[in-house]
Write a protein that holds these residues in place. Structure first.
Motif, short mmCIF file in Angstrom:
data_model
loop_
_atom_site.label_atom_id
_atom_site.label_comp_id
_atom_site.label_asym_id
_atom_site.label_seq_id
_atom_site.Cartn_x
_atom_site.Cartn_y
_atom_site.Cartn_z
N ALA A 181 -7.35 20.78 -4.14
CA ALA A 181 -5.90 20.82 -3.96
C ALA A 181 -5.50 20.35 -2.57
N TYR A 182 -6.15 20.89 -1.54
CA TYR A 182 -5.82 20.49 -0.17
C TYR A 182 -6.14 19.02 0.08
N MET A 183 -7.28 18.55 -0.45
CA MET A 183 -7.68 17.15 -0.26
C MET A 183 -6.65 16.21 -0.87
N LEU A 184 -6.16 16.53 -2.06
CA LEU A 184 -5.21 15.66 -2.75
C LEU A 184 -3.88 15.59 -1.99
N ILE A 185 -3.40 16.73 -1.51
CA ILE A 185 -2.12 16.74 -0.79
C ILE A 185 -2.22 15.96 0.51
N ILE A 186 -3.26 16.26 1.31
CA ILE A 186 -3.44 15.56 2.59
C ILE A 186 -3.66 14.07 2.36
N GLY A 187 -4.49 13.74 1.39
CA GLY A 187 -4.77 12.33 1.09
C GLY A 187 -3.53 11.58 0.65
N SER A 188 -2.70 12.21 -0.17
CA SER A 188 -1.48 11.54 -0.65
C SER A 188 -0.52 11.26 0.50
N LEU A 189 -0.40 12.19 1.45
CA LEU A 189 0.49 11.98 2.59
C LEU A 189 0.01 10.81 3.45
N LEU A 190 -1.31 10.70 3.62
CA LEU A 190 -1.87 9.58 4.38
C LEU A 190 -1.64 8.26 3.63
N LEU A 191 -1.74 8.30 2.31
CA LEU A 191 -1.50 7.09 1.50
C LEU A 191 -0.03 6.66 1.59
N PHE A 192 0.88 7.63 1.68
CA PHE A 192 2.30 7.30 1.84
C PHE A 192 2.53 6.57 3.16
N VAL A 193 1.86 7.01 4.22
CA VAL A 193 1.99 6.35 5.53
C VAL A 193 1.52 4.90 5.42
N ILE A 194 0.38 4.69 4.74
CA ILE A 194 -0.14 3.33 4.55
C ILE A 194 0.83 2.50 3.72
N SER A 195 1.40 3.10 2.69
CA SER A 195 2.31 2.36 1.81
C SER A 195 3.58 1.93 2.54
N PHE A 196 4.09 2.78 3.42
CA PHE A 196 5.30 2.41 4.18
C PHE A 196 5.04 1.20 5.07
N ILE A 197 3.79 1.08 5.56
CA ILE A 197 3.43 -0.05 6.42
C ILE A 197 3.12 -1.30 5.59
N GLN A 198 2.32 -1.10 4.52
CA GLN A 198 1.83 -2.23 3.73
C GLN A 198 2.82 -2.69 2.67
N GLU A 199 3.58 -1.74 2.11
CA GLU A 199 4.49 -2.07 1.01
C GLU A 199 5.89 -1.49 1.26
N PRO A 200 6.56 -1.91 2.33
CA PRO A 200 7.89 -1.36 2.65
C PRO A 200 8.90 -1.63 1.53
N GLY A 201 9.69 -0.60 1.22
CA GLY A 201 10.73 -0.76 0.19
C GLY A 201 10.24 -0.67 -1.24
N GLU A 202 8.96 -0.39 -1.44
CA GLU A 202 8.38 -0.37 -2.79
C GLU A 202 8.85 0.83 -3.60
N LEU A 203 9.22 1.94 -2.93
CA LEU A 203 9.62 3.15 -3.64
C LEU A 203 10.80 2.93 -4.59
N ILE A 204 11.65 1.98 -4.28
CA ILE A 204 12.83 1.71 -5.10
C ILE A 204 12.45 1.27 -6.51
N LYS A 205 11.24 0.72 -6.67
CA LYS A 205 10.80 0.24 -7.98
C LYS A 205 10.63 1.37 -8.99
N PHE A 206 10.43 2.60 -8.49
CA PHE A 206 10.28 3.73 -9.41
C PHE A 206 11.54 3.96 -10.24
N THR A 207 12.68 3.46 -9.78
CA THR A 207 13.93 3.63 -10.52
C THR A 207 14.13 2.59 -11.61
N THR A 208 13.22 1.60 -11.66
CA THR A 208 13.40 0.50 -12.62
C THR A 208 12.31 0.46 -13.70
N VAL A 209 11.31 1.33 -13.61
CA VAL A 209 10.19 1.27 -14.55
C VAL A 209 10.58 1.88 -15.90
N PRO A 210 9.94 1.45 -17.00
CA PRO A 210 10.26 1.98 -18.33
C PRO A 210 9.69 3.38 -18.55
#
Length: 304
Positions: A181-210
């Protein structure tokens, strides 16, 4: 013991079918952002399950070191390279390369614990890597992107294998399900940091998926990642990394089947040849062949 074997078989089914599910999700989203939210969902799911079981507790300072180390290897690196690889290669190639997990686990466990592999185990490792080569070259493609994708998949399984050693140590004092549980939460937060750098603005796509995206997303996050990691990390604590890893062969079979059924991918003769070599490599590299030989040699022959 059969209870643990059942857990591991269920886990391999969940992990194997997770590959075609991830491949499907990646047709709508870039890899890191999708993975970050998926892993966060899995972490929250595990905490809800643990709260119901009343086994959640705060880790000690020493346990936090293992948790962070496990999160970086098992969650950030493994899931990052896995989805980046699947973005560039086929589900069939990925499933076969992931099949080297047992060999890598046996070798890494032996080297790190200073219990060096025998000649037969080294031969097994070599045969397994020849199998990987056969998979990578299947169909004769020489596309740089495809080769890079296969390299990412290999890094995904290597970092996961290294994390198993950390998990086995941490599980001596911390319930592996709480560790998950702790590993998944900490890991996901670190992945979010990477995503903001590597894939800026990508979160908006979650509103368009089927709707189908969210059904597959929930299945992957809750069953494959949350339940799957809980069961596997629990099994590592009971059996040890090397023995638990042998079951990863089943994951390869389920992943291959899933890729053929759901992604309409073609399994070639070279894929099958590579799979055969990987299986031989696992049997030799894990030490299973030597153990069986010693048992047969030690068994007294019936007198006539």
């Amino acid at each position: 013991m059969w209870k643990l074997y059942t857990y591991l078989t269920i886990t391999m089914l969940l992990w194997g079918l997770n590959l075609p599910m991830l491949k499907y999700l990646l047709t709508f989203m870039n890899p890191v952002t999708m993975t970050a939210l998926r892993v966060l969902t899995a972490g929250i799911t595990v905490f809800i399950i643990l709260a119901a079981l009343k086994i959640v507790r705060l880790p000690t300072k020493k346990e936090w070191i293992y948790i962070v180390g496990g999160a970086i290897l098992n969650v950030v690196c493994h899931h990052y390279f896995l989805t980046m690889g699947l973005y560039r290669t086929s589900g069939t190639n990925a499933s076969l390369i992931l099949g080297t997990g047992p060999v890598l686990t046996a070798i890494c466990t032996a080297l790190i614990l200073r219990n060096y592999p025998t000649k037969i185990q080294w031969i097994g490792a070599a045969v397994g890597f020849v199998g990987i080569g056969s998979v990578v070259l299947a169909g004769g493609e020489a596309i740089a992107g495809l080769q890079l994708g296969d390299a990412f998949i290999f890094l995904a399984i290597l970092t996961q294998v290294l994390s198993f050693l950390v998990i086995a140590k941490a599980a001596r004092t911390l319930d592996p399900r709480v560790l998950t549980a702790y590993m998944l939460i900490i890991g996901s937060l670190l992945l979010f940091v990477i995503s903001f750098i590597q894939e800026p603005g990508e979160l908006i796509k979650f509103t368009t998926v089927p709707t189908s995206f969210w059904v597959i997303f929930a299945t992957s996050a809750i069953l494959s990642t949350a339940v799957g990691h809980m069961l596997y990390n629990y099994s590592i604590a009971q059996l040890g990394p090397a023995k638990a890893a042998i079951f990863m062969n089943l994951s390869t079979l389920f992943a291959l089947t899933g890729s053929a059924l759901f992604l309409d991918e073609i399994i070639t003769g070279r894929h099958l040849f590579g799979f055969l070599l990987i299986i031989i490599g696992v049997i030799l590299g894990s030490g299973a062949a030597e153990e069986l030989y010693k048992k047969r040699k030690a068994t007294p022959k019936p007198s006539h």
